[in-house]
Design a protein around this motif. Structure first.
Motif, PDB file in Angstrom:
ATOM      1  N   GLU A  50      33.093  51.659  47.301  1.00 21.06           N
ATOM      2  CA  GLU A  50      33.283  50.633  46.381  1.00 21.06           C
ATOM      3  C   GLU A  50      34.149  49.981  45.890  1.00 21.06           C
ATOM      4  O   GLU A  50      34.755  50.777  45.094  1.00 21.06           O
ATOM      5  CB  GLU A  50      31.683  49.906  46.326  1.00 21.06           C
ATOM      6  N   PHE A  51      33.932  49.041  45.412  1.00 24.69           N
ATOM      7  CA  PHE A  51      35.115  48.556  44.651  1.00 24.69           C
ATOM      8  C   PHE A  51      34.298  46.605  44.223  1.00 24.69           C
ATOM      9  O   PHE A  51      33.897  46.277  44.906  1.00 24.69           O
ATOM     10  CB  PHE A  51      36.428  47.963  44.371  1.00 24.69           C
ATOM     11  N   TYR A  52      34.740  46.338  43.022  1.00 21.24           N
ATOM     12  CA  TYR A  52      34.087  44.773  42.501  1.00 21.24           C
ATOM     13  C   TYR A  52      35.525  44.196  41.599  1.00 21.24           C
ATOM     14  O   TYR A  52      36.224  44.465  41.022  1.00 21.24           O
ATOM     15  CB  TYR A  52      33.138  45.610  41.347  1.00 21.24           C
ATOM     16  N   ILE A  53      34.859  42.728  42.182  1.00 22.08           N
ATOM     17  CA  ILE A  53      35.644  41.923  41.369  1.00 22.08           C
ATOM     18  C   ILE A  53      35.110  41.064  40.363  1.00 22.08           C
ATOM     19  O   ILE A  53      33.254  40.730  40.775  1.00 22.08           O
ATOM     20  CB  ILE A  53      35.816  40.513  42.314  1.00 22.08           C
ATOM     21  N   GLU A  54      34.881  40.958  39.053  1.00 28.24           N
ATOM     22  CA  GLU A  54      33.516  40.268  38.709  1.00 28.24           C
ATOM     23  C   GLU A  54      34.886  39.187  37.737  1.00 28.24           C
ATOM     24  O   GLU A  54      35.999  39.566  37.521  1.00 28.24           O
ATOM     25  CB  GLU A  54      34.298  41.631  36.949  1.00 28.24           C
ATOM     26  N   ILE A  55      33.930  37.746  37.779  1.00 29.36           N
ATOM     27  CA  ILE A  55      34.860  36.892  36.971  1.00 29.36           C
ATOM     28  C   ILE A  55      33.970  36.315  36.420  1.00 29.36           C
ATOM     29  O   ILE A  55      33.390  35.679  36.405  1.00 29.36           O
ATOM     30  CB  ILE A  55      34.827  35.425  38.251  1.00 29.36           C
ATOM     31  N   THR A  56      34.472  36.647  34.910  1.00 33.35           N
ATOM     32  CA  THR A  56      33.992  36.233  33.537  1.00 33.35           C
ATOM     33  C   THR A  56      34.319  34.353  33.158  1.00 33.35           C
ATOM     34  O   THR A  56      35.265  34.313  33.218  1.00 33.35           O
ATOM     35  CB  THR A  56      33.823  36.597  32.159  1.00 33.35           C
ATOM     36  N   VAL A  57      33.655  33.203  33.130  1.00 39.88           N
ATOM     37  CA  VAL A  57      34.373  32.041  32.105  1.00 39.88           C
ATOM     38  C   VAL A  57      33.762  31.725  31.241  1.00 39.88           C
ATOM     39  O   VAL A  57      32.167  32.155  31.084  1.00 39.88           O
ATOM     40  CB  VAL A  57      34.004  31.496  34.008  1.00 39.88           C
ATOM     41  N   SER A  58      34.270  31.063  30.627  1.00 44.90           N
ATOM     42  CA  SER A  58      33.524  30.576  28.895  1.00 44.90           C
ATOM     43  C   SER A  58      34.193  29.011  29.113  1.00 44.90           C
ATOM     44  O   SER A  58      35.116  28.361  29.837  1.00 44.90           O
ATOM     45  CB  SER A  58      33.911  31.222  27.976  1.00 44.90           C
TER      46      SER A  58
END
Lengths: 139, 164
Positions: free
Chosen positions: B156-164
């Motif tokens: 697996e691999f992952y897209i991680e989107i953090t917003v502020s």
């Protein structure tokens, strides 16, 4: 299509993309391929090759690079008479209208949007050759 | 921040999720002839970086700011690189880091184009690579959208989107 003796300069800050482009060019029969990791390191190579009488016949450059962007290298080339006619292709993740217009205005020969496959690169090169060979005939 | 507030954030809408899913699928199928299966996206309030190596890029669309992280366990990135340039790796090297950077660049570029066509105004940025043991500190309250992907070797691999 460009003759297999054409000398290429491939410019990208990511070695992976340089490898992908080089692999495609090799598959098309081109072996004279030099590399640079940035527009700023490419410029002295372009000048040196020209001074030696062995100029690049095709420049393929990434747009988005840390020290000198591909679009700035293109503008620098087009500002010099000796590089005005050199085929110059930009390879980039940028595919928005304003970028395409900026590149066209700066004198780009063609434009490849990432991600792309080898068939797309070949097709774009053929298109550049069609324009280039026509210009060469007129000149 | 409540879950409702997070979901209302424009960076976490369905169009945004689809733009990144499409960016991943198109990049890997075109550049590496690799098919991916997308898992169910989820939101987590505590950021956890997954995998052995990750590409990070700042997503700026004033007044919004965010971070895109694409993180890969060794098994997944080694398969992608093998399919993309024909080189086999068993350890994380500078060449592997370079490939992660280029993949991050292409995936973000592809998603950014789709999102800007929808009215966002994301700017292009140059990715940073992180590998090994590391900690990423958050300076502002934010949630993370995680989109998991699976490859043909089940890694697996992952897209991680953090917003502020």
């Amino acid at each position: 299509m460009f003759p297999t003796t054409t000398k290429f300069l491939v410019i990208d800050d990511f070695a992976t993309m340089r490898k992908i482009i080089k692999k495609t060019l090799n598959e098309l029969g081109y072996t004279l391929i030099e590399e640079a990791d940035d527009g700023a390191t490419a410029w002295p190579l372009i000048e040196a090759a020209h001074a030696k009488g062995e100029p690049y016949g095709f420049i393929i450059s990434d747009w988005n690079m840390p020290k000198m962007a591909g679009i700035d290298l293109l503008k620098q080339c087009r500002a010099e008479d000796k590089y005005k006619g050199v085929p110059f292709m930009l390879v980039t993740a940028e595919s928005e209208q304003k970028q395409i217009l900026e590149a066209a205005k700066a004198g780009v020969s063609d434009y490849v949007v990432k991600p792309f496959n080898s068939a797309t690169l070949k097709q774009k090169m053929e298109k550049v050759w069609a324009k280039f060979s026509q210009t060469a005939k007129v000149a | 921040m409540s879950a409702a507030q997070v979901i209302q954030n424009p960076l976490l809408d369905k169009k945004l999720i689809n733009a990144f899913i499409d960016g991943v699928k198109m990049t890997l199928s075109t550049m590496a002839q690799t098919n991916t299966v997308c898992g169910k996206p989820f939101i987590e309030t505590d950021f956890k970086l997954r995998g052995d190596i990750a590409g990070m890029v700042g997503m700026v669309a004033p007044p919004m700011k965010g971070t895109l992280i694409i993180s890969f366990p060794k098994e997944s990135i080694f398969l992608i690189i093998k399919n993309m340039i024909g080189e086999e790796y068993t350890e994380i090297t500078t060449d592997v880091s370079d490939a992660v950077g280029e993949l991050t660049n292409m995936i973000y570029g592809s998603a950014k184009t789709s999102l800007n066509q929808m009215g966002y105004n994301f700017e292009m940025a140059i990715p940073t690579i992180v590998r090994g043991d590391f900690v990423i500190s958050k300076t502002q309250v934010a949630a993370t959208l995680v989109i998991p992907f699976q490859l043909e070797n089940k890694s697996e691999f992952y897209i991680e989107i953090t917003v502020s």
